[in-house]
Write a protein that holds these residues in place. Structure first.
Motif, short mmCIF file in Angstrom:
data_model
loop_
_atom_site.label_atom_id
_atom_site.label_comp_id
_atom_site.label_asym_id
_atom_site.label_seq_id
_atom_site.Cartn_x
_atom_site.Cartn_y
_atom_site.Cartn_z
N LEU A 33 38.12 44.93 35.40
CA LEU A 33 39.48 45.13 35.86
C LEU A 33 39.67 44.45 37.21
O LEU A 33 38.86 44.60 38.11
N SER A 34 40.75 43.70 37.34
CA SER A 34 41.10 43.09 38.61
C SER A 34 42.50 43.55 38.99
O SER A 34 43.14 44.31 38.26
N ALA A 35 43.00 43.06 40.12
CA ALA A 35 44.35 43.41 40.55
C ALA A 35 45.40 42.91 39.56
O ALA A 35 46.52 43.43 39.50
N GLU A 36 45.04 41.90 38.77
CA GLU A 36 45.96 41.34 37.79
C GLU A 36 45.78 41.97 36.41
O GLU A 36 46.41 41.56 35.44
N GLY A 37 44.91 43.00 36.32
CA GLY A 37 44.70 43.68 35.05
C GLY A 37 43.35 43.36 34.45
O GLY A 37 42.47 42.80 35.10
N ALA A 38 43.18 43.69 33.18
CA ALA A 38 41.90 43.49 32.49
C ALA A 38 41.69 42.01 32.18
O ALA A 38 42.62 41.30 31.81
N MET A 39 40.47 41.55 32.39
CA MET A 39 40.11 40.18 32.02
C MET A 39 38.62 40.13 31.70
O MET A 39 37.89 41.10 31.92
N GLU A 80 38.18 31.28 38.38
CA GLU A 80 39.59 31.63 38.33
C GLU A 80 39.82 32.42 37.04
O GLU A 80 39.48 31.95 35.95
N HIS A 81 40.35 33.63 37.19
CA HIS A 81 40.59 34.51 36.04
C HIS A 81 39.32 34.70 35.20
O HIS A 81 39.37 34.76 33.97
N GLY A 82 38.17 34.80 35.91
CA GLY A 82 36.92 35.08 35.23
C GLY A 82 36.23 33.88 34.60
O GLY A 82 35.15 34.02 34.03
N LYS A 83 36.82 32.69 34.70
CA LYS A 83 36.26 31.50 34.08
C LYS A 83 35.85 30.48 35.15
O LYS A 83 36.43 30.44 36.23
#
Length: 294
Positions: A15-21, A211-214
């Motif tokens: 979970l990040s500030a932008e939601g689940a990823m 970025e976004h886990g990637k």
């Protein structure tokens, strides 16, 4: 994986500030290098560091350090943190408030080595503070204690989670030098989380941008962040991150306040008063970028 000390191929939902990823990272890191994990908050940098430390378990994948498999979801292997031979420095330093500087350093050792402890106190200029407790230290002194404690285990892998983020720019620049010195002196393979481009250029041999886990990009900082676009008239302030000699000219890389990169051509005479770390003004005059110390 030739010459790679760490092979990473993992997936982890978080979970990040932008939601689940999903953190999905594939990377090979070389022995003896200092690698930075770079990217915005919530990109998965600290999660990846915790996974390498064994504090967070991936959902799937494999991590191998040299010939030793630390994690393999298929083979049901998950080596405990204390068996991974790592040194870990947290963002908030996590010093024990009831222990002195000397005791904090010794606590990290598998077996108390007073001679090595005194060596570390001397290297980090902490000898006169050896009997003080953390509450009586400055921010910079706490940072040096935390770094000395991380090195005290003689780690094969040193993990640093944004170690300088809480410091002002002057102290930050000074302690970047401390990290560079430690890495050179102890030759521990180092992975450092950072969101500061100047820090990346000054310290890193290799950078992995998340970025976004990637993984969005990976390689040497100069290659990853190179910008060959031509801009019009401009005026920006920033900090010199690198000076690269090319034939009869120099390429000066400046990191601006908003983490943008500006590259300026400068002759040797232009650099007589300039060095890495200086704050500078870059401006254009007749479409020719000029760099000036401020």
């Amino acid at each position: 994986m030739e010459d790679a000390v760490i092979h990473i191929d993992i997936q982890k939902k978080f979970l990040s500030a932008e939601g689940a990823m999903t953190l999905d990272v594939k990377a090979d890191l070389q022995s003896g290098t200092l690698t930075t994990l770079f990217g915005p908050s919530g990109a998965g940098k600290t999660t990846l560091l915790r996974i390498l430390a064994g504090l967070t378990k991936p959902d799937a994948g494999k991590i191998q350090f040299g010939d030793i498999v630390w994690f393999d979801s298929e083979q049901k292997i998950d080596v405990l943190p204390q068996q991974r031979h790592i040194g870990l420095m947290f963002q908030d330093y996590a010093l024990f408030p009831n222990m002195t500087v000397e005791q904090n350093i010794q606590f990290a050792q598998n077996k108390t080595d007073r001679s090595y402890t005194h060596q570390l106190l001397k290297i980090f200029e902490l000898t006169e503070f050896a009997k003080r407790k953390p509450a009586h230290l400055s921010g910079g002194q706490k940072q040096r204690v935390a770094l000395a404690r991380a090195i005290a285990r003689r780690p094969q892998l040193l993990l640093l989670d944004e170690p300088l983020s809480a410091l002002d720019s002057t102290m930050r620049s000074m302690l970047q030098g401390e990290i560079a010195k430690v890495h050179s002196m102890f030759n521990a393979t180092t992975i450092m989380v950072s969101h500061d481009l100047h820090e990346v250029f000054r310290l890193a041999h290799h950078v992995v941008c998340l970025e976004h886990g990637k993984v969005k990009a990976a390689g040497e900082p100069q290659e990853v962040f190179s910008d060959t676009s031509i801009s019009g008239k401009f005026q920006v302030t920033g900090q010199i991150a690198a000076i690269e000699k090319q034939d009869v000219v120099n390429i000066v890389t400046v990191v601006t306040g908003n983490n943008s990169i500006v590259k300026v051509i400068a002759f040797d005479d232009d650099l007589e008063q300039l060095s890495v770390g200086d704050r500078v003004l870059v401006f254009s005059k007749a479409f020719n970028p000029i760099i000036k110390k401020i």
